[in-house]
Design a protein around this motif. Structure first.
Motif, short mmCIF file in Angstrom:
data_model
loop_
_atom_site.label_atom_id
_atom_site.label_comp_id
_atom_site.label_asym_id
_atom_site.label_seq_id
_atom_site.Cartn_x
_atom_site.Cartn_y
_atom_site.Cartn_z
N ARG A 146 48.23 44.84 46.39
CA ARG A 146 48.19 44.99 44.94
C ARG A 146 49.44 44.34 44.37
O ARG A 146 50.41 44.10 45.09
CB ARG A 146 48.19 46.49 44.55
CG ARG A 146 46.98 47.23 45.04
CD ARG A 146 46.99 48.64 44.55
NE ARG A 146 47.01 48.70 43.08
CZ ARG A 146 46.96 49.82 42.39
NH1 ARG A 146 46.89 50.98 43.02
NH2 ARG A 146 46.99 49.80 41.07
N PHE A 147 49.43 44.11 43.06
CA PHE A 147 50.54 43.39 42.43
C PHE A 147 51.90 44.04 42.70
O PHE A 147 52.81 43.41 43.26
CB PHE A 147 50.30 43.26 40.92
CG PHE A 147 51.34 42.47 40.20
CD1 PHE A 147 51.25 41.09 40.12
CD2 PHE A 147 52.42 43.09 39.60
CE1 PHE A 147 52.21 40.35 39.46
CE2 PHE A 147 53.39 42.35 38.93
CZ PHE A 147 53.29 40.98 38.86
N LYS A 193 40.02 44.94 39.36
CA LYS A 193 39.04 46.04 39.20
C LYS A 193 39.11 46.55 37.76
O LYS A 193 40.20 46.78 37.24
CB LYS A 193 39.37 47.20 40.15
CG LYS A 193 39.93 46.77 41.49
CD LYS A 193 38.86 46.72 42.53
CE LYS A 193 39.47 46.48 43.91
NZ LYS A 193 38.47 46.10 44.91
N PRO A 194 37.95 46.75 37.16
CA PRO A 194 37.91 47.22 35.76
C PRO A 194 38.11 48.73 35.67
O PRO A 194 37.21 49.46 35.27
CB PRO A 194 36.51 46.81 35.31
CG PRO A 194 35.69 46.86 36.56
CD PRO A 194 36.61 46.56 37.70
N VAL A 195 39.28 49.18 36.04
CA VAL A 195 39.58 50.61 36.00
C VAL A 195 40.85 50.86 35.19
O VAL A 195 41.60 49.94 34.90
CB VAL A 195 39.78 51.20 37.42
CG1 VAL A 195 38.48 51.10 38.21
CG2 VAL A 195 40.91 50.49 38.13
N PRO A 244 44.89 49.80 35.39
CA PRO A 244 44.43 48.56 36.03
C PRO A 244 44.81 48.48 37.49
O PRO A 244 45.85 49.01 37.91
CB PRO A 244 45.18 47.47 35.24
CG PRO A 244 45.53 48.09 33.95
CD PRO A 244 45.72 49.54 34.21
N ARG A 245 43.92 47.86 38.26
CA ARG A 245 44.23 47.63 39.68
C ARG A 245 43.79 46.23 40.04
O ARG A 245 42.63 45.85 39.86
CB ARG A 245 43.47 48.65 40.53
CG ARG A 245 43.67 48.43 42.00
CD ARG A 245 42.71 49.24 42.87
NE ARG A 245 42.89 48.88 44.26
CZ ARG A 245 43.65 49.57 45.11
NH1 ARG A 245 44.24 50.67 44.72
NH2 ARG A 245 43.79 49.17 46.36
N VAL A 246 44.74 45.43 40.55
CA VAL A 246 44.45 44.05 40.92
C VAL A 246 44.87 43.80 42.35
O VAL A 246 46.02 44.02 42.71
CB VAL A 246 45.19 43.06 39.99
CG1 VAL A 246 44.81 41.63 40.34
CG2 VAL A 246 44.87 43.35 38.54
N ASP A 247 43.89 43.37 43.15
CA ASP A 247 44.18 43.07 44.55
C ASP A 247 44.25 41.58 44.78
O ASP A 247 43.42 40.82 44.28
CB ASP A 247 43.09 43.68 45.45
CG ASP A 247 43.21 45.19 45.54
OD1 ASP A 247 44.36 45.67 45.60
OD2 ASP A 247 42.17 45.87 45.55
N TYR A 248 45.25 41.16 45.55
CA TYR A 248 45.41 39.76 45.90
C TYR A 248 45.19 39.56 47.40
O TYR A 248 45.65 40.36 48.21
CB TYR A 248 46.80 39.25 45.51
CG TYR A 248 47.00 39.16 44.02
CD1 TYR A 248 46.61 38.02 43.31
CD2 TYR A 248 47.58 40.21 43.30
CE1 TYR A 248 46.79 37.94 41.94
CE2 TYR A 248 47.76 40.12 41.93
CZ TYR A 248 47.37 38.98 41.26
OH TYR A 248 47.54 38.89 39.90
#
Lengths: 123, 123
Positions: free
Chosen positions: B41-42, B75-77, B80-84
DNA sequence: CGGTATCCAAAAGGATACTG
DNA sequence: CAGTATCCTTTTGGATACCG
């Protein structure tokens, strides 16, 4: 080696990271690839590379010489003549850099496509 | 590819050179090596790398994503949650970069010796 | 949380003039 | 020819504040 150890500690970089920066620097890459073919004189190398300033070429060559990758042979003649070549260590480095350069060349099409798709999705 | 073609033409670099700069950039190297192990994640990635600012990590990730090396999964939550993670292309790039990094680590002693000899000869 | 926007300091890089 | 020294411009990177 762990990822975090490749980073800065306090104000300075770990020594490995510095060498990595030297060999992958803007002019470092071109110098290594050029000298892998044959040795060059200073001005000759400058012309071969194209648009590098004296200052940057000097700086790059000194850095690589200090790291033991480039050998400097200054002949005591007038006018001055200085030949640059790779050391054994430098030839290893050049091989690695050329492999990376070759990869970017090989995969350039895929990168271009990805860029177009990326830009497209955002316009 | 000839050396001179790896250089600037007019004001801009050849595209290969740009990709090379991206993957060997200060934070690009660390991002690729980190993501080669697993996805992050970021903020998690930021902590793993250590001392990178939000701005530079964002910039690096966007550049690598645009080049098709990094996959971004937002992810639209809420929150926010962004996986790289790495793409297949990115895994290839990471392999090359890690090879170069491994080389510097392996030959660090030789470089250090060369530096000492160089500095010694000039003091 | 995962960004963006803005501003500012530091470093890289280049042009020019000069030297042995 | 092969540099060094100086000045100046450009680029990079970080701190801060704000937003969805």
């Amino acid at each position: 080696m762990a990822v975090s150890e490749w980073n800065l500690s306090g104000d300075e970089m770990c020594p490995q990271r510095l060498v990595l920066e030297h060999v992958t620097s803007r002019w470092g890459v071109l110098v290594l690839i050029a000298l892998e073919e044959r040795s060059y004189r200073f001005s000759e190398l400058r012309r071969a590379i194209g648009k590098v300033s004296e200052k940057m070429l000097t700086q790059t060559l000194q850095t690589l010489e200090r790291d033991g990758l480039v050998h400097r042979d200054a002949k005591p003649v007038i006018p001055p003549r200085v030949d640059y070549s790779l050391t054994d260590l430098g030839r290893e480095a050049a091989g690695q850099v050329r492999a990376l350069a070759a990869w970017t060349e090989q995969r350039m099409d895929d990168v271009q496509k990805a860029r177009l798709a990326y830009d497209e999705a955002r316009s």
